[in-house]
Every structure is written in structure tokens, then in C-alpha cells.
Motif scaffolding. Sequence first.
Motif, PDB file in Angstrom:
ATOM      1  N   GLY A 121       0.898  -1.219   0.065  1.00 57.17           N
ATOM      2  CA  GLY A 121      -0.001  -0.013  -0.021  1.00 57.17           C
ATOM      3  C   GLY A 121       0.863   1.199   0.012  1.00 57.17           C
ATOM      4  O   GLY A 121       0.608   2.147  -0.767  1.00 57.17           O
ATOM      5  N   ARG A 122       2.019   1.250   0.742  1.00 54.06           N
ATOM      6  CA  ARG A 122       2.674   2.619   0.747  1.00 54.06           C
ATOM      7  C   ARG A 122       3.477   2.831  -0.327  1.00 54.06           C
ATOM      8  O   ARG A 122       3.540   3.908  -0.783  1.00 54.06           O
ATOM      9  CB  ARG A 122       3.883   2.420   2.055  1.00 54.06           C
ATOM     10  CG  ARG A 122       4.517   3.546   2.140  1.00 54.06           C
ATOM     11  CD  ARG A 122       6.121   3.147   3.057  1.00 54.06           C
ATOM     12  NE  ARG A 122       6.682   2.299   2.250  1.00 54.06           N
ATOM     13  CZ  ARG A 122       6.889   1.066   2.760  1.00 54.06           C
ATOM     14  NH1 ARG A 122       6.190   0.659   4.208  1.00 54.06           N
ATOM     15  NH2 ARG A 122       7.453  -0.161   1.953  1.00 54.06           N
ATOM     16  N   SER A 123       4.151   1.707  -0.984  1.00 54.71           N
ATOM     17  CA  SER A 123       4.688   1.674  -2.247  1.00 54.71           C
ATOM     18  C   SER A 123       3.840   1.931  -3.354  1.00 54.71           C
ATOM     19  O   SER A 123       4.152   2.892  -4.088  1.00 54.71           O
ATOM     20  CB  SER A 123       5.367   0.268  -2.688  1.00 54.71           C
ATOM     21  OG  SER A 123       6.117   0.483  -3.541  1.00 54.71           O
ATOM     22  N   ALA A 124       2.692   1.519  -3.497  1.00 54.84           N
ATOM     23  CA  ALA A 124       1.790   1.964  -4.629  1.00 54.84           C
ATOM     24  C   ALA A 124       1.410   3.403  -4.440  1.00 54.84           C
ATOM     25  O   ALA A 124       1.278   4.301  -5.377  1.00 54.84           O
ATOM     26  CB  ALA A 124       0.379   1.105  -4.409  1.00 54.84           C
ATOM     27  N   PHE A 125       1.007   3.995  -3.253  1.00 50.01           N
ATOM     28  CA  PHE A 125       0.794   5.171  -2.929  1.00 50.01           C
ATOM     29  C   PHE A 125       1.989   6.062  -3.409  1.00 50.01           C
ATOM     30  O   PHE A 125       1.824   7.205  -4.094  1.00 50.01           O
ATOM     31  CB  PHE A 125       0.692   5.490  -1.531  1.00 50.01           C
ATOM     32  CG  PHE A 125       0.361   6.979  -0.903  1.00 50.01           C
ATOM     33  CD1 PHE A 125      -0.804   7.410  -0.799  1.00 50.01           C
ATOM     34  CD2 PHE A 125       1.340   7.807  -0.551  1.00 50.01           C
ATOM     35  CE1 PHE A 125      -1.085   8.962  -0.544  1.00 50.01           C
ATOM     36  CE2 PHE A 125       1.240   9.240  -0.569  1.00 50.01           C
ATOM     37  CZ  PHE A 125       0.007   9.511  -0.464  1.00 50.01           C
ATOM     38  N   THR A 126       3.322   5.818  -3.074  1.00 47.46           N
ATOM     39  CA  THR A 126       4.315   6.679  -3.447  1.00 47.46           C
ATOM     40  C   THR A 126       4.850   6.619  -4.916  1.00 47.46           C
ATOM     41  O   THR A 126       5.192   7.459  -5.423  1.00 47.46           O
ATOM     42  CB  THR A 126       5.676   5.942  -2.689  1.00 47.46           C
ATOM     43  OG1 THR A 126       5.229   5.844  -1.351  1.00 47.46           O
ATOM     44  CG2 THR A 126       6.896   6.916  -2.860  1.00 47.46           C
ATOM     45  N   THR A 127       4.412   5.256  -5.539  1.00 43.89           N
ATOM     46  CA  THR A 127       4.434   5.366  -6.928  1.00 43.89           C
ATOM     47  C   THR A 127       3.420   6.575  -7.637  1.00 43.89           C
ATOM     48  O   THR A 127       4.199   7.261  -8.555  1.00 43.89           O
ATOM     49  CB  THR A 127       3.957   4.132  -7.560  1.00 43.89           C
ATOM     50  OG1 THR A 127       4.605   3.182  -7.114  1.00 43.89           O
ATOM     51  CG2 THR A 127       3.931   4.053  -8.929  1.00 43.89           C
TER      52      THR A 127
END
Length: 395
Positions: A121-127
Motif C-alpha cells: 500500500g505504501r509503495s503503490a501510494f508513493t508510485t
Amino acid sequence: MTETHNESWLRAHGHTGSRVTFLELFFDLVFVFSVSQLSHALFAHYTLLGAVEAALMMFAVWWVWIFTAWVTNWLDPERMPVRSMLIVLMLLGLVLSASIPEAFGDKGLLFASAYVLMQVGRSAFTTYAMRAAGRSATINFVRITTYLAVAGVFWISGGLLEHEARLTCWVIALLIEYCGPALGFAVPGLGKSKTEEWDVSGAHMAERCALFIIICLGEAILVSGRTFSEMEFSVMTGVVFLIGFVGTVAMWWLYFRFGHQRAAHRIEHADTPGSLARQAFTYAHIPILAGIIVHAVAVEFMFEHPHETGNLAIAASVLGGSGLFLIGNLWFKGATSGRMPLSHLAGIVILILCAFAAPFVQVYVMGILAALVLIIVAAWEYRSLTRGPAGPVLH
């Protein structure tokens, strides 16, 4: 990285833009619970298998924290979307921490689900947020998200399985995630990341990791203080309490007196700050964290079995906590100063020699020896690095 539109969620560069925000510190405090749960889990299941399980969960806790620290190196926690993301991560972090004691029991799926939601979730948000930084930065996080999603399959699968099958799946998941940075997050069709593309703030990363180490050391003191308060007072409990306190203070001195400030300065002026930060912070801090956790466990053993001799497992925790901490600092300081900390190498050798005396020495005496080794290393390093303007190459 520069903003390309008015709704960017990225940090502004500069001194004020690199500072650690109160929300980041608030987020870090959640991990007091994690560290506490890890030390209790290891103490309660102090067997070879229990140590392996505790190590696996520690690797997972550290990985979710350090990835978030990297992300907030670029994203601005003062922006409401980023702030909301961090608060959600805090909630999931509490669920993750609460699941630790039964992660290899009835709460395996809960542990795995919370972990995967945090990572992916955090990585997708950052993307999505990194679109303001350009295509290269966005693709980097697409690669990272891919690795975390693949690892997530093994995390969830392990949560659905039991016993050795769960452990096997989770080890595979961690290997995928930990190999990612070393492989440049290489993905077919997307290539791999280059260290030159990871422009980090050395001051921000150093402060985040320093705050995390403070939290861990604080938890070690809390464990010692809580155990001391629950026991009937005697000369021996007082001695053990003092040993635990002195050992923790020595760890604090070793890390903060010469470590993190030099690291920040070195990374700020490095040609490839991302590569140096990856080695010094992402990986080198793992044995530092492990050392603090094992030290907390050792203090609990000293309270319960101060006069026991010949228990090599307890002796391993007493000497191992200090040893792991020195190994981590050796790696950390060597990577960021370019110098071999001879004082730390000597300390590790002395601890190994002390292990030969373990079958014949009482546990509390072994604790005194471990604390003395840390004090000797700290004094040696201090004397070497304050002797002259340049200081010797070996310290």
C-alpha cells in the motif's frame, strides 16, 4: 527532485525541507510496541527455533520501518494525503505488533496481512505521488511495488499454512524483499534502478535512524525498569539493574557520540548518496537493532538467573547482544567514515574470548564483562578520535 505541478506531495529541498516532522516521530513511536513484542517473544520462546522466528519478525519490522523512512525522505508529511497515509500505516503497524507473539500460531494471517498492506500500500501510494518527480522516479517505485507484491504472495500463503511451511514461505518472502535493493529492483521490461537516481537527504536519513535507535534503547531501559519494579529488592537485583543501565548507556554513547552525525555529513557530500545510505542505514542498522533486542532479553535473564553457571544459551544472549551491537556499529561507521574502527574489532574479539569462560562464570558476572567491553570500546574510540584534528586511521 523538483515539483512539476502545484499539487506535488514531495518535500521541498533544503534545510527545513529535510527535517524530521513530528508526524514521523509519532509514527516511529508505534515501533516501541514492536520492539517490546519482539523482546518478549524471544524471551518467552528462547530456543533455536524461537530465535529464528524472532529474527524473521525483526527483519520484517525493520524492513517496513526503513522503507517508510526512505519514502518520507521524498514525500512531505505536512501534505494531507501523505499524512493520512502515515496514519493508516500506524494503525496497521499496531496490528502487526499485536500479532507478533502469535505470528507463528493463530495470528499468522493477521501478521502477514498487516505487513503486506503496509508494504504494498505504501509503495503503490508513493508510485502515484512520484509522478511529480518525473518518469524515472515513478518507474523506480513501480519496480519496488512489483517486488513487494510478489513477496506478498508468499507472506499471505505462509499465513494460511502452518509450522515449517509457514516459516519456509516467510523466509522466501524476506529473501525476495531483501535482495531487491541489491539487485536494483530489476524487473523484466522495466530494467533496474541505478544508485545515482536515489537522491537522498543524509541529514534526514541519519536523524530518522537515530530516533529509531533512541526508541529501541528506551525500550531496553523500560524492560529493565519494569522487571526491577516487579521483583523484591535485593543487592543482586540492584546490581543487575545497574548492569543493564550501564550497558544501555554505553550503547547510546557508541552510536551517538561519533556515529550518526558523521554519517549525515558523509552522505550529503557523497557522489552516490543512495548507495551509501543503502549500505549504512538499510542494512548496517539490522545488527544494531538485533543487538539492542538481545541485550534487553539478556537483562531479563540476569534478573531471573543471576547466579546460574554453565547455561550457554543465556551466556549467548548476554554476550551476543553487545557483540551484535558492535558488529552493526563496525559496519555503519566503516561505511560512512571510510575508516576501520579497530576499537570495535577488538571489542568483538574480547567478547568471543569471554565466551570461553561462560561455562565457569555466573550470569551476572558475564553481564558485567559485556558492559565493561562496551565501556572499553567507547573510551578507546573517544580517545582516538579526540586526540588530534585529523585523528588516526584506525580507532
